[in-house]
Design a protein around this motif. Structure first.
Motif, PDB file in Angstrom:
ATOM      1  N   VAL A  55     -59.787 -28.404 -56.480  1.00 11.51           N
ATOM      2  CA  VAL A  55     -58.352 -28.490 -56.198  1.00 11.51           C
ATOM      3  C   VAL A  55     -57.956 -29.951 -56.010  1.00 11.51           C
ATOM      4  N   GLU A  56     -58.790 -30.674 -55.302  1.00 10.55           N
ATOM      5  CA  GLU A  56     -58.512 -32.078 -55.031  1.00 10.55           C
ATOM      6  C   GLU A  56     -58.398 -32.884 -56.316  1.00 10.55           C
ATOM      7  N   GLU A  57     -59.298 -32.645 -57.278  1.00 12.48           N
ATOM      8  CA  GLU A  57     -59.266 -33.369 -58.551  1.00 12.48           C
ATOM      9  C   GLU A  57     -57.989 -33.066 -59.329  1.00 12.48           C
ATOM     10  N   VAL A  58     -57.592 -31.810 -59.342  1.00 11.28           N
ATOM     11  CA  VAL A  58     -56.392 -31.412 -60.074  1.00 11.28           C
ATOM     12  C   VAL A  58     -55.145 -32.036 -59.449  1.00 11.28           C
ATOM     13  N   VAL A  59     -55.031 -31.932 -58.138  1.00 13.59           N
ATOM     14  CA  VAL A  59     -53.853 -32.468 -57.452  1.00 13.59           C
ATOM     15  C   VAL A  59     -53.834 -33.998 -57.538  1.00 13.59           C
ATOM     16  N   ASP A  60     -54.999 -34.632 -57.413  1.00 11.85           N
ATOM     17  CA  ASP A  60     -55.083 -36.090 -57.572  1.00 11.85           C
ATOM     18  C   ASP A  60     -54.471 -36.529 -58.893  1.00 11.85           C
ATOM     19  N   THR A  61     -54.807 -35.812 -59.959  1.00 10.12           N
ATOM     20  CA  THR A  61     -54.331 -36.148 -61.295  1.00 10.12           C
ATOM     21  C   THR A  61     -52.811 -36.039 -61.376  1.00 10.12           C
ATOM     22  N   MET A  62     -52.264 -34.989 -60.788  1.00 14.35           N
ATOM     23  CA  MET A  62     -50.819 -34.769 -60.841  1.00 14.35           C
ATOM     24  C   MET A  62     -50.052 -35.777 -59.986  1.00 14.35           C
TER      25      MET A  62
ATOM     26  N   VAL B 192     -51.880 -34.701 -47.227  1.00 13.01           N
ATOM     27  CA  VAL B 192     -50.652 -35.494 -47.109  1.00 13.01           C
ATOM     28  C   VAL B 192     -50.976 -36.933 -46.702  1.00 13.01           C
ATOM     29  N   LEU B 193     -51.814 -37.076 -45.681  1.00 12.97           N
ATOM     30  CA  LEU B 193     -52.191 -38.418 -45.218  1.00 12.97           C
ATOM     31  C   LEU B 193     -53.006 -39.156 -46.280  1.00 12.97           C
ATOM     32  N   ARG B 194     -53.798 -38.419 -47.030  1.00 13.86           N
ATOM     33  CA  ARG B 194     -54.620 -39.011 -48.095  1.00 13.86           C
ATOM     34  C   ARG B 194     -53.741 -39.724 -49.113  1.00 13.86           C
ATOM     35  N   TYR B 195     -52.668 -39.042 -49.559  1.00 11.41           N
ATOM     36  CA  TYR B 195     -51.810 -39.631 -50.585  1.00 11.41           C
ATOM     37  C   TYR B 195     -50.878 -40.700 -50.010  1.00 11.41           C
ATOM     38  N   MET B 196     -50.491 -40.542 -48.770  1.00 11.76           N
ATOM     39  CA  MET B 196     -49.681 -41.586 -48.129  1.00 11.76           C
ATOM     40  C   MET B 196     -50.480 -42.873 -47.999  1.00 11.76           C
ATOM     41  N   THR B 197     -51.766 -42.732 -47.703  1.00  8.79           N
ATOM     42  CA  THR B 197     -52.642 -43.902 -47.560  1.00  8.79           C
ATOM     43  C   THR B 197     -52.937 -44.536 -48.914  1.00  8.79           C
ATOM     44  N   LYS B 198     -53.129 -43.708 -49.924  1.00 10.76           N
ATOM     45  CA  LYS B 198     -53.475 -44.211 -51.253  1.00 10.76           C
ATOM     46  C   LYS B 198     -52.289 -44.869 -51.938  1.00 10.76           C
ATOM     47  N   TYR B 199     -51.074 -44.327 -51.733  1.00 11.30           N
ATOM     48  CA  TYR B 199     -49.872 -44.857 -52.398  1.00 11.30           C
ATOM     49  C   TYR B 199     -48.789 -45.161 -51.359  1.00 11.30           C
ATOM     50  N   PRO B 200     -49.030 -46.095 -50.454  1.00 13.05           N
ATOM     51  CA  PRO B 200     -48.098 -46.332 -49.342  1.00 13.05           C
ATOM     52  C   PRO B 200     -46.707 -46.802 -49.750  1.00 13.05           C
ATOM     53  N   ASP B 201     -46.581 -47.439 -50.915  1.00 15.24           N
ATOM     54  CA  ASP B 201     -45.272 -47.935 -51.343  1.00 15.24           C
ATOM     55  C   ASP B 201     -44.410 -46.839 -51.967  1.00 15.24           C
ATOM     56  N   ILE B 202     -45.020 -45.745 -52.354  1.00 17.39           N
ATOM     57  CA  ILE B 202     -44.280 -44.682 -53.039  1.00 17.39           C
ATOM     58  C   ILE B 202     -44.244 -43.393 -52.226  1.00 17.39           C
TER      59      ILE B 202
ATOM     60  N   ASP C 107     -51.101 -38.780 -59.130  1.00 20.63           N
ATOM     61  CA  ASP C 107     -51.230 -40.083 -59.770  1.00 20.63           C
ATOM     62  C   ASP C 107     -50.234 -40.214 -60.927  1.00 20.63           C
ATOM     63  N   ALA C 108     -50.023 -39.138 -61.685  1.00 21.26           N
ATOM     64  CA  ALA C 108     -49.063 -39.162 -62.783  1.00 21.26           C
ATOM     65  C   ALA C 108     -47.649 -39.407 -62.259  1.00 21.26           C
ATOM     66  N   THR C 109     -47.319 -38.813 -61.113  1.00 18.80           N
ATOM     67  CA  THR C 109     -46.012 -39.054 -60.497  1.00 18.80           C
ATOM     68  C   THR C 109     -45.862 -40.530 -60.142  1.00 18.80           C
ATOM     69  N   VAL C 110     -46.880 -41.088 -59.517  1.00 15.23           N
ATOM     70  CA  VAL C 110     -46.846 -42.502 -59.123  1.00 15.23           C
ATOM     71  C   VAL C 110     -46.657 -43.398 -60.344  1.00 15.23           C
ATOM     72  N   GLN C 111     -47.410 -43.127 -61.418  1.00 18.01           N
ATOM     73  CA  GLN C 111     -47.308 -43.934 -62.631  1.00 18.01           C
ATOM     74  C   GLN C 111     -45.907 -43.866 -63.239  1.00 18.01           C
ATOM     75  N   ASN C 112     -45.235 -42.725 -63.087  1.00 23.82           N
ATOM     76  CA  ASN C 112     -43.896 -42.577 -63.640  1.00 23.82           C
ATOM     77  C   ASN C 112     -42.807 -43.138 -62.729  1.00 23.82           C
ATOM     78  N   ILE C 113     -43.137 -43.355 -61.470  1.00 23.72           N
ATOM     79  CA  ILE C 113     -42.186 -43.954 -60.531  1.00 23.72           C
ATOM     80  C   ILE C 113     -42.226 -45.481 -60.601  1.00 23.72           C
ATOM     81  N   ILE C 114     -43.405 -46.042 -60.854  1.00 23.35           N
ATOM     82  CA  ILE C 114     -43.589 -47.497 -60.850  1.00 23.35           C
ATOM     83  C   ILE C 114     -42.545 -48.244 -61.686  1.00 23.35           C
ATOM     84  N   PRO C 115     -42.205 -47.790 -62.911  1.00 20.81           N
ATOM     85  CA  PRO C 115     -41.205 -48.524 -63.693  1.00 20.81           C
ATOM     86  C   PRO C 115     -39.835 -48.635 -63.033  1.00 20.81           C
ATOM     87  N   PHE C 116     -39.552 -47.769 -62.050  1.00 19.96           N
ATOM     88  CA  PHE C 116     -38.242 -47.765 -61.406  1.00 19.96           C
ATOM     89  C   PHE C 116     -38.233 -48.508 -60.065  1.00 19.96           C
ATOM     90  N   GLN C 117     -39.353 -49.113 -59.695  1.00 23.61           N
ATOM     91  CA  GLN C 117     -39.432 -49.753 -58.378  1.00 23.61           C
ATOM     92  C   GLN C 117     -38.451 -50.913 -58.234  1.00 23.61           C
TER      93      GLN C 117
END
Length: 378
Positions: free
Chosen positions: A219-226, A177-187, A228-238
Motif C-alpha cells: 500500500v505504501e509503495e502505491v500511495v507513494d507513487t500517487m 500523513v506525517l510521512r508525506y508532510m515531512t517528505k514534501y514540506p513545501d507542498i 509523488d505524482a501530485t507533487v511533480q504536477n504542483i511544482i510548475p505552479f509554485q
C-alpha cells in the motif's frame, strides 16, 4: 651665450627620444596584453567547445550493460537530466539539458527504461520521447480524474493484493500523513490537518495510469507513487502560488471543484472565473458537488433539503472554498485554476446533456434555469 640655446635643443631632443621610447614601450605592453587576452580567449573557447563536444559523446561506446532508469510521472527536463547523470548514462546533466532545449525536444514519457552508456544523446532523447521501456509492468493501475479517496481505494484494491480497508487505514493514518508532510514540506503542509477536514490526503493522489513492476506492491509503495505524482504536477505552479500568496492546498481544493463541475477544458476555465468572481463579491460558491461530498453519498439530483446540511464542505452554507479538496484533480483543472477566463459571469448551470450555461445576472440565470432545467421536468 651661444651654448645655452644649444643645450636646450639637446635637452628637448633627448626628451623627444625618451617620449618615443615610452610610446614604443606602451605599444609593446598593449600588444602583449591583447595577445595574451586573445590567447586566453581562444584557449577558453576551445576548452569549452571540447568539453561540450565530449559531454555529448556516449559515456562508454563499448558498453552493453543495461542500466535501469526510472522517470517518475510529471518529471521535467531538469529532473530527467539529473537522473540520467546520476545513473551514469550521460556525462553532464547541464549539457544534455541545453542540447535538448536547443533541439526543441520535449514531451518525455514517464516509465522504467533500459538504457546503456553507449547511447548517444539523440538516442536517449528518442527513447524518452517514445516511452519505449524494456520491462513490461506486472499490471497497470488507472486512476481517473474526479475520484474521491474512497473511490480510489476501491479501484486500487481491485487490482492490487491489499483490501480497500487496508488502503484506507494507511492513507488515513497519522503516520502516513506525517510521512508525506515531512517528505514534501513545501507542498503538503499543516493545512491538510485543518479542523473539519474529512481526509487529510483527499485530493493528493494524482489521477494517472501507473505501471507497477512488482506483482504485489505494498500500500505504501502505491500511495507513494500517487502522492509523488501530485507533487511533480504542483511544482510548475509554485511560482504562481508564491506570487499570489496561495498554497498548494488552495490550488488542489479549487481545482477539485472544477474537476467535479466541468465537462471540458474551456468550461473549467470559465467556471473558475465564476468562482473567483463570486468570492470577490463575497458570494457563496453554491456548487452542488460540495453538497454531495458533505452528504457522503452520490445523487443524480441535489434536492433543496440537501442544501441545508450543516457541514464545512457545503458551499451553499459557507462562503469561500471548502476546507480541502473534494476529489482528485487532473492537469487540466490545475491549469484552469491558475489561468481562469476573464468574465463577469456569476452563475452557471448544466443542462441534461451536461452542457453548461453561464449568466452575469440572477435574472439571466433564472431564464437559463427555466429553459434548460425546468422545461425538462414538466
Amino acid at each position: 651665450m651661444e651654448k645655452e640655446p644649444q643645450r636646450k635643443k639637446e635637452v628637448m631632443f633627448q626628451r623627444m627620444l625618451e617620449q618615443k621610447e615610452e610610446v614604443r614601450t606602451v605599444r609593446k605592453i598593449v600588444f602583449w596584453i591583447v595577445s595574451v587576452i586573445l590567447v586566453i580567449g581562444i584557449i577558453g573557447g576551445f576548452s569549452i567547445y571540447t568539453y561540450i563536444k565530449g559531454a555529448l559523446k556516449p559515456v562508454d561506446p563499448d558498453s552493453e550493460k543495461v542500466v535501469e532508469v526510472v522517470v517518475p510521472i510529471g518529471s521535467g527536463l531538469d529532473t530527467i537530466s539529473e537522473i540520467l547523470e546520476k545513473k551514469g548514462v550521460i556525462k553532464s546533466a547541464r549539457v544534455f539539458k541545453y542540447y535538448a532545449k536547443v533541439n526543441n525536444e520535449a514531451d518525455f514519457q514517464a516509465g522504467t527504461y533500459g538504457l546503456t552508456k553507449s547511447m548517444t544523446p539523440d538516442e536517449l532523447l528518442q527513447s524518452l520521447k517514445t516511452g519505449v521501456v524494456y520491462r513490461t509492468p506486472a499490471f497497470t493501475l488507472t486512476i481517473p480524474e474526479g475520484l474521491t479517496l474512497d473511490q480510489i481505494a476501491e479501484r486500487t484494491s481491485a487490482k492490487a493484493s491489499f483490501t480497500k480497508e487496508e488502503f484506507m487505514d494507511f492513507v488515513t493514518s497519522e503516520d502516513a500523513v506525517l510521512r508525506y508532510m515531512t517528505k514534501y514540506p513545501d507542498i503538503i503542509t499543516e493545512e491538510i490537518q485543518k479542523e473539519n477536514i474529512r481526509y487529510a490526503l483527499e485530493g493528493y493522489l494524482f489521477p494517472a495510469t501507473y505501471p507497477f513492476y512488482d506483482e504485489s506492491p505494498s500500500v505504501e509503495e502505491v500511495v507513494d507513487t500517487m502522492v509523488d505524482a501530485t507533487v511533480q504536477n504542483i511544482i510548475p505552479f509554485q511560482g504562481f502560488l508564491e506570487e499570489k500568496e496561495k498554497s498548494a492546498h488552495w490550488l488542489l481544493t479549487f481545482a477539485s471543484l472544477l474537476e467535479k463541475e466541468a465537462t471540458s477544458k474551456a468550461d473549467r476555465e470559465t467556471i473558475a472565473s465564476v468562482f473567483i468572481n463570486r468570492m470577490d463579491e463575497g458570494m457563496p460558491l453554491q456548487t452542488d458537488p460540495t453538497v454531495l461530498y458533505a452528504l457522503g453519498e452520490h445523487k443524480d439530483r441535489v434536492l433543496l433539503e440537501d442544501l441545508k446540511v450543516e457541514n464545512a464542505y457545503n458551499t451553499y452554507q459557507n462562503k469561500g472554498l471548502p476546507p480541502g479538496p473534494i476529489a482528485n484533480a487532473g492537469a487540466a483543472s490545475l491549469q484552469a485554476a491558475v489561468e481562469p477566463s476573464k468574465t463577469k459571469y456569476l452563475f452557471f448551470l448544466a443542462d441534461k446533456d451536461g452542457v453548461n450555461h453561464f449568466a452575469k445576472t440572477y435574472e439571466e440565470h433564472l431564464e437559463n434555469k427555466a429553459e434548460y432545467i425546468d422545461s425538462q421536468h414538466k
